[in-house]
Design a protein around this motif. Structure first.
Motif, mmCIF file in Angstrom:
data_model
loop_
_atom_site.group_PDB
_atom_site.id
_atom_site.type_symbol
_atom_site.label_atom_id
_atom_site.label_comp_id
_atom_site.label_asym_id
_atom_site.label_seq_id
_atom_site.Cartn_x
_atom_site.Cartn_y
_atom_site.Cartn_z
ATOM 1 N N TRP A 16 -0.499 22.105 18.839
ATOM 2 C CA TRP A 16 0.768 22.893 19.588
ATOM 3 C C TRP A 16 0.602 24.216 19.325
ATOM 4 O O TRP A 16 0.732 25.474 20.081
ATOM 5 N N LYS A 17 0.386 24.658 18.036
ATOM 6 C CA LYS A 17 0.211 25.993 17.508
ATOM 7 C C LYS A 17 -0.988 26.783 18.179
ATOM 8 O O LYS A 17 -0.773 27.846 18.690
ATOM 9 N N GLU A 18 -2.124 26.059 18.434
ATOM 10 C CA GLU A 18 -3.086 26.459 18.848
ATOM 11 C C GLU A 18 -2.837 26.975 20.568
ATOM 12 O O GLU A 18 -3.214 27.739 21.152
ATOM 13 N N ILE A 19 -2.185 25.781 21.200
ATOM 14 C CA ILE A 19 -1.876 26.023 22.479
ATOM 15 C C ILE A 19 -0.889 27.183 22.636
ATOM 16 O O ILE A 19 -1.156 28.139 23.700
ATOM 17 N N GLN A 20 0.010 27.432 21.521
ATOM 18 C CA GLN A 20 0.753 28.499 21.817
ATOM 19 C C GLN A 20 -0.006 29.795 21.734
ATOM 20 O O GLN A 20 0.183 30.852 22.818
ATOM 21 N N LYS A 21 -0.639 29.827 20.816
ATOM 22 C CA LYS A 21 -1.534 31.241 20.608
ATOM 23 C C LYS A 21 -2.401 31.398 22.098
ATOM 24 O O LYS A 21 -2.473 32.608 22.350
ATOM 25 N N SER A 22 -3.012 30.407 22.768
ATOM 26 C CA SER A 22 -3.632 30.660 23.742
ATOM 27 C C SER A 22 -3.025 31.135 25.100
ATOM 28 O O SER A 22 -3.646 31.250 25.934
ATOM 29 N N ASN A 23 -1.695 30.728 25.000
ATOM 30 C CA ASN A 23 -1.011 30.998 26.219
ATOM 31 C C ASN A 23 0.271 31.748 26.209
ATOM 32 O O ASN A 23 1.523 31.541 26.418
ATOM 33 N N ILE A 24 0.065 32.745 25.206
ATOM 34 C CA ILE A 24 1.309 33.843 24.964
ATOM 35 C C ILE A 24 1.804 34.475 26.032
ATOM 36 O O ILE A 24 2.939 35.029 26.207
ATOM 37 N N ASP A 25 1.029 34.395 27.308
ATOM 38 C CA ASP A 25 1.607 35.236 28.515
ATOM 39 C C ASP A 25 2.492 34.410 29.167
ATOM 40 O O ASP A 25 3.078 34.695 30.079
ATOM 41 N N LYS A 26 2.670 33.111 28.593
ATOM 42 C CA LYS A 26 3.468 32.060 29.513
ATOM 43 C C LYS A 26 4.778 31.805 28.908
ATOM 44 O O LYS A 26 5.150 32.375 27.904
ATOM 45 N N ASN A 27 5.622 31.146 29.464
ATOM 46 C CA ASN A 27 7.145 30.942 29.237
ATOM 47 C C ASN A 27 7.011 29.756 28.099
ATOM 48 O O ASN A 27 7.749 28.876 28.198
ATOM 49 N N ILE A 28 6.668 30.055 26.905
ATOM 50 C CA ILE A 28 6.327 28.878 25.828
ATOM 51 C C ILE A 28 7.596 29.088 25.246
ATOM 52 O O ILE A 28 8.001 30.214 24.489
ATOM 53 N N SER A 29 7.980 28.031 24.518
ATOM 54 C CA SER A 29 9.199 27.945 23.833
ATOM 55 C C SER A 29 9.014 28.279 22.452
ATOM 56 O O SER A 29 7.949 27.613 21.829
ATOM 57 N N LYS A 30 9.593 29.106 21.866
ATOM 58 C CA LYS A 30 9.300 29.425 20.355
ATOM 59 C C LYS A 30 10.453 28.583 19.451
ATOM 60 O O LYS A 30 10.855 29.383 18.441
ATOM 61 N N GLU A 31 10.819 27.573 19.867
ATOM 62 C CA GLU A 31 11.568 26.375 19.089
ATOM 63 C C GLU A 31 13.154 26.976 19.285
ATOM 64 O O GLU A 31 13.783 26.142 18.903
ATOM 65 N N VAL A 32 13.446 27.802 20.167
ATOM 66 C CA VAL A 32 14.697 28.161 20.462
ATOM 67 C C VAL A 32 14.993 27.560 21.883
ATOM 68 O O VAL A 32 14.346 27.797 22.976
ATOM 69 N N LEU A 33 15.512 26.536 21.925
ATOM 70 C CA LEU A 33 15.753 25.379 23.031
ATOM 71 C C LEU A 33 16.789 25.820 23.624
ATOM 72 O O LEU A 33 17.946 26.020 22.985
ATOM 73 N N GLU A 34 16.847 25.729 25.110
ATOM 74 C CA GLU A 34 17.914 25.890 25.895
ATOM 75 C C GLU A 34 18.695 24.687 26.122
ATOM 76 O O GLU A 34 19.516 24.675 27.147
ATOM 77 N N TYR A 35 18.513 23.594 25.659
ATOM 78 C CA TYR A 35 18.924 22.334 26.140
ATOM 79 C C TYR A 35 19.388 21.616 24.728
ATOM 80 O O TYR A 35 19.052 21.972 23.620
ATOM 81 N N ASP A 36 19.963 20.649 24.757
ATOM 82 C CA ASP A 36 20.574 19.718 23.848
ATOM 83 C C ASP A 36 19.273 18.872 23.263
ATOM 84 O O ASP A 36 18.680 18.421 24.068
ATOM 85 N N VAL A 37 19.112 19.231 21.929
ATOM 86 C CA VAL A 37 17.911 18.823 21.679
ATOM 87 C C VAL A 37 17.650 17.402 21.512
ATOM 88 O O VAL A 37 16.771 16.579 21.692
ATOM 89 N N GLU A 38 19.058 16.527 20.857
ATOM 90 C CA GLU A 38 19.014 15.104 20.956
ATOM 91 C C GLU A 38 18.785 14.638 22.245
ATOM 92 O O GLU A 38 18.033 13.709 22.428
ATOM 93 N N GLU A 39 19.464 15.381 23.208
ATOM 94 C CA GLU A 39 19.114 14.797 24.816
ATOM 95 C C GLU A 39 17.725 14.852 25.021
ATOM 96 O O GLU A 39 17.339 14.028 25.738
ATOM 97 N N TYR A 40 17.122 16.092 24.624
ATOM 98 C CA TYR A 40 15.896 16.020 25.213
ATOM 99 C C TYR A 40 14.933 15.158 24.539
ATOM 100 O O TYR A 40 13.955 14.558 25.018
ATOM 101 N N HIS A 41 14.912 14.969 23.175
ATOM 102 C CA HIS A 41 14.205 13.921 22.251
ATOM 103 C C HIS A 41 14.523 12.724 22.828
ATOM 104 O O HIS A 41 13.621 11.906 23.103
ATOM 105 N N THR A 42 15.699 12.151 23.727
ATOM 106 C CA THR A 42 15.822 10.940 24.310
ATOM 107 C C THR A 42 15.055 10.907 25.337
ATOM 108 O O THR A 42 14.589 10.033 25.703
ATOM 109 N N PHE A 43 15.116 11.982 26.091
ATOM 110 C CA PHE A 43 14.260 12.160 27.455
ATOM 111 C C PHE A 43 12.856 11.686 27.159
ATOM 112 O O PHE A 43 12.223 11.080 27.762
ATOM 113 N N LEU A 44 12.243 12.691 26.059
ATOM 114 C CA LEU A 44 10.795 12.455 26.036
ATOM 115 C C LEU A 44 10.524 11.023 25.350
ATOM 116 O O LEU A 44 9.405 10.572 26.002
ATOM 117 N N PHE A 45 11.543 10.669 24.545
ATOM 118 C CA PHE A 45 11.095 9.142 24.087
ATOM 119 C C PHE A 45 11.165 7.949 25.309
ATOM 120 O O PHE A 45 10.131 7.060 25.282
#
Length: 178
Positions: A16-45
């Motif tokens: 993930w860190k390498e992908i972030q480095k290669s795509n700094i010109d994109k709207n990459i999350s920097k760990e500041v999430l605009e959504y409820d983390v628990e809800e998002y984790h549930t969605f991913l799971f």
């Protein structure tokens, strides 16, 4: 196992860190999430649970496959992800709103369908990498189930599902030939 086993895995984080480095010109999350983390984790799971059902394996088995695949193929995971983030999928016709939204309603997505067409505003986060890993496991371990997953779960038409699989296979072939 749960989603934390994936997103806190050292190999996943290194990719993930390498992908972030290669795509700094994109709207990459920097760990500041605009959504409820628990809800998002549930969605991913839930995405992993549903994919595992199409692969006829347990959720834990799929998670283990994802972790092992990443550990053994870091370069491929990083390069595949970068290609996916930087290459437009050459569909023969535009996706329908249902295809773009994966079958979710505007209310469930929290954004109008029209906004889905503007990929520039998409937030790319570690969940994007999780989705790409699911794709890679389908391609390498359960390709015969992949088209069914794309048509039933993601609501792709038969033609778009076939084109999407070819697109991803071509990325892998191109990366393998380098």
């Amino acid at each position: 196992m749960n989603i934390e086993n994936i997103i806190k895995n050292q190999d996943i984080l290194e990719c993930w860190k390498e992908i972030q480095k290669s795509n700094i010109d994109k709207n990459i999350s920097k760990e500041v999430l605009e959504y409820d983390v628990e809800e998002y984790h549930t969605f991913l799971f839930n995405e992993i649970v549903e994919a595992s059902q199409y692969m006829n394996m347990s959720t834990d088995t799929l998670i283990n496959e994802m972790l092992l695949f990443t550990k053994d193929n870091k370069s491929l995971v990083i390069n595949f992800s970068n290609e996916r983030l930087n290459k437009k999928i050459p569909f023969s016709s535009p996706l329908t709103y249902e295809e773009m939204s994966g079958g979710y309603t505007e209310e469930e997505l929290g954004i109008p369908y029209q906004d889905l067409e503007d990929e520039v505003n998409a937030i790319i986060d570690i969940g994007t990498l999780v989705s790409y890993l699911i794709d890679l496991i389908f391609l390498f371990k359960e390709e015969k189930s992949y088209k069914k997953y794309l048509t039933e779960k993601l609501c792709y038409s038969e033609i778009h599902a076939k084109e999407f699989i070819e697109y991803e296979k071509n990325i892998i072939e191109d990366l393998s030939s380098k």
